[in-house]
Write an enzyme that holds these catalytic residues in place. Sequence first.
Site, mmCIF file in Angstrom:
data_model
loop_
_atom_site.group_PDB
_atom_site.id
_atom_site.type_symbol
_atom_site.label_atom_id
_atom_site.label_comp_id
_atom_site.label_asym_id
_atom_site.label_seq_id
_atom_site.Cartn_x
_atom_site.Cartn_y
_atom_site.Cartn_z
ATOM 1 N N ARG A 76 2.233 -3.401 -6.707
ATOM 2 C CA ARG A 76 2.199 -3.363 -5.247
ATOM 3 C C ARG A 76 3.478 -2.738 -4.711
ATOM 4 O O ARG A 76 4.561 -3.295 -4.879
ATOM 5 C CB ARG A 76 2.026 -4.762 -4.669
ATOM 6 N N ASP A 79 -0.147 -0.351 -0.164
ATOM 7 C CA ASP A 79 0.400 -1.037 1.003
ATOM 8 C C ASP A 79 1.565 -0.259 1.610
ATOM 9 O O ASP A 79 2.323 0.393 0.896
ATOM 10 C CB ASP A 79 0.869 -2.437 0.594
ATOM 11 N N ASN A 129 -9.870 -6.965 6.118
ATOM 12 C CA ASN A 129 -9.484 -5.851 6.988
ATOM 13 C C ASN A 129 -10.390 -5.694 8.204
ATOM 14 O O ASN A 129 -10.053 -4.966 9.147
ATOM 15 C CB ASN A 129 -9.457 -4.533 6.209
#
Length: 277
Positions: free
Chosen positions: A210, A42, A90
């Site tokens: 993340r 990300d 997405n």
Amino acid sequence: MAVRGILGRQRREYRTPEPHPSGARPPKLGDLVPEHVAIVMDGNGRWAKERGLPRTEGHKVGAEQVMDVLQGAIEMGVGNISLYAFSTENWKRSPEEVRFLMNFNRDFIRKSRDTLDELGVRVRWAGRMPRLWKSVAKELQVAQEQTKDNDRLTLYFCMNYGGRAEIADAAQALAEDVRAGKLDPAKVNEKTLAKYLYYPDMPDVDLFLRPSGEQRTSNYLLWQSAYAEMVFQDVLWPDFDRRDLWRACLEFASRDRRFGGAIPNEELLAMEGRSTR
């Protein structure tokens, strides 16, 4: 020094990972190395925006970090890495960005598969076939076939993947077997459903990592992450490298994993004793 792996009945040598340019070496964690690390890559868009660049440039730079992170995982002794490359959500992005990501992921897989094979990485694609470009699916299938006998590191390349979608697909396949009389619904349990996931032999996620500062799972490996340790880092993915992975593994090693179990009574008493002093 090359490492030997098994290919059928023959043995082959895997390429030694290239050292990090800084000369940094992985920490020695012994048995505390996570077996499966799931990574949400990300921050590509924000990285590009901060530099006045188009979002696509962030994706390009971010892809360069993948090989460094995989080599760092091999150095650390991690057995499985899952990368969230493109989610079922997405598709909501602009047609231009979706087109770029499809082309980009296809080209990345094609250009990387020989290196991955030399490093001893087994590639596995996790995700849904519908809507995925045929050219992307073809490259993933070629990479899977080429690397299927490698046993140094398994890379789950999650493309057109969603955690809820995987569970829904598993439930549908299970229901079809019940309807066909192959399965007794009274005997269905968690282990039964797990057999219908994309990869029933995928180890549960130990470390859910993340970068980018965001703190959410984003519908990623929901079933497999039931007892994962979550580590969130502020670095954006294009700036992420193997040293950040190692730091996350150090954080993981410091955690007390109880898998829902209680703290032993003596530990509770000791904690209470400390709190009253």
